[in-house]
Every structure is written in structure tokens, then in C-alpha cells.
Design a protein around this motif. Sequence first.
Motif, PDB file in Angstrom:
ATOM      1  N   GLY A  14      32.409  33.448  36.653  1.00 39.89           N
ATOM      2  CA  GLY A  14      33.120  34.667  37.005  1.00 39.89           C
ATOM      3  C   GLY A  14      34.567  34.560  36.536  1.00 39.89           C
ATOM      4  O   GLY A  14      35.222  33.551  36.809  1.00 39.89           O
ATOM      5  N   PRO A  15      35.082  35.560  35.818  1.00 45.15           N
ATOM      6  CA  PRO A  15      36.442  35.491  35.284  1.00 45.15           C
ATOM      7  C   PRO A  15      37.487  35.276  36.382  1.00 45.15           C
ATOM      8  O   PRO A  15      37.448  35.939  37.424  1.00 45.15           O
ATOM      9  CB  PRO A  15      36.641  36.852  34.618  1.00 45.15           C
ATOM     10  N   ALA A  16      38.412  34.353  36.146  1.00 49.85           N
ATOM     11  CA  ALA A  16      39.444  34.009  37.133  1.00 49.85           C
ATOM     12  C   ALA A  16      40.315  35.203  37.489  1.00 49.85           C
ATOM     13  O   ALA A  16      40.877  35.253  38.578  1.00 49.85           O
ATOM     14  CB  ALA A  16      40.303  32.862  36.607  1.00 49.85           C
ATOM     15  N   GLU A  17      40.423  36.190  36.617  1.00 49.50           N
ATOM     16  CA  GLU A  17      41.241  37.359  36.942  1.00 49.50           C
ATOM     17  C   GLU A  17      40.576  38.270  37.977  1.00 49.50           C
ATOM     18  O   GLU A  17      41.243  39.068  38.629  1.00 49.50           O
ATOM     19  CB  GLU A  17      41.596  38.139  35.684  1.00 49.50           C
ATOM     20  N   TYR A  18      39.257  38.117  38.174  1.00 51.23           N
ATOM     21  CA  TYR A  18      38.518  38.971  39.095  1.00 51.23           C
ATOM     22  C   TYR A  18      37.934  38.234  40.289  1.00 51.23           C
ATOM     23  O   TYR A  18      37.437  38.871  41.224  1.00 51.23           O
ATOM     24  CB  TYR A  18      37.371  39.680  38.373  1.00 51.23           C
TER      25      TYR A  18
END
Length: 137
Positions: A14-18
Motif C-alpha cells: 500500500g502506498p505510503a502516501e495513502y
Amino acid sequence: MTIIRSGSQAPVKGPAEYFTGDVTIEWQFSRDEPARLAGALVRFAAGARSAWHTHPLGQTLIVVSGTGWHQCEGEPRQEIRTGDIVFCEPGRRHWHGATPDSPMAHIALQEALDGKMVEWMEKVSDEEYLAENRADA
């Protein structure tokens, strides 16, 4: 007919920004127009969670393992468990993830409106995540 064979897609982080913490996204799919459905199996390690976000046509979560939390803005955080089905209304700001002591996995289903399925916002702070079960968390 299209069949996406089990094991044919590698899990992605899962992308760290989300997301905060260890989140893995599996079984990701989306349909071509005129269909609008997309979905995935999302696995949250204990303590992991999504950022605040909305879906233009709402979102359905089917909890397949573990124990997690789901919170819509302005409402108390709710515990969700294996077998629970959660529907979050269109445009409703919310987050979801595992509890601090248990991993959680859910199948997330949402539809696109004008090609958009989600609007991501800021991350859920540790204070918001760990707040007692209050509507102002």
C-alpha cells in the motif's frame, strides 16, 4: 469472459502516501466502461490504517479476517470483525484499518464516477487512531 487466475497478480505494498503501517493490496481489479466496479483484497498488519478518504459512489468492505476499526468523520469509531460488511455512503470522509493488536483483511469494492474511485486526504494521526471511541476523534 475474463478470469484473473489466483496467483497471477503479485501483491503490492500500500502506498505510503495513502497508508500508515504495513498494508498489502492483492487481487486488484477494475472493469472497463460502461462498468464502474473495482476492488481488491487489502491486508492491514496490526496498527496499520488508511488515510482519510472519500468515494464518489460509496464503498463496501467485506471483512475476511481479523479485527479492525472503521470511522466516518463525526461518528464514533466502530470495531469491525470477520464476516462484517460495512457500507460507507458516497462522499463520506472515513478511514479504516487494523486494531493495534490484530491484523485485519477486507475486500474493498467501489465504483468509479467519471473515472474517479477515491479521493485521498491527509493521514490519520496516531492521536486520531488511538483516541477513545469518540465522535470527535
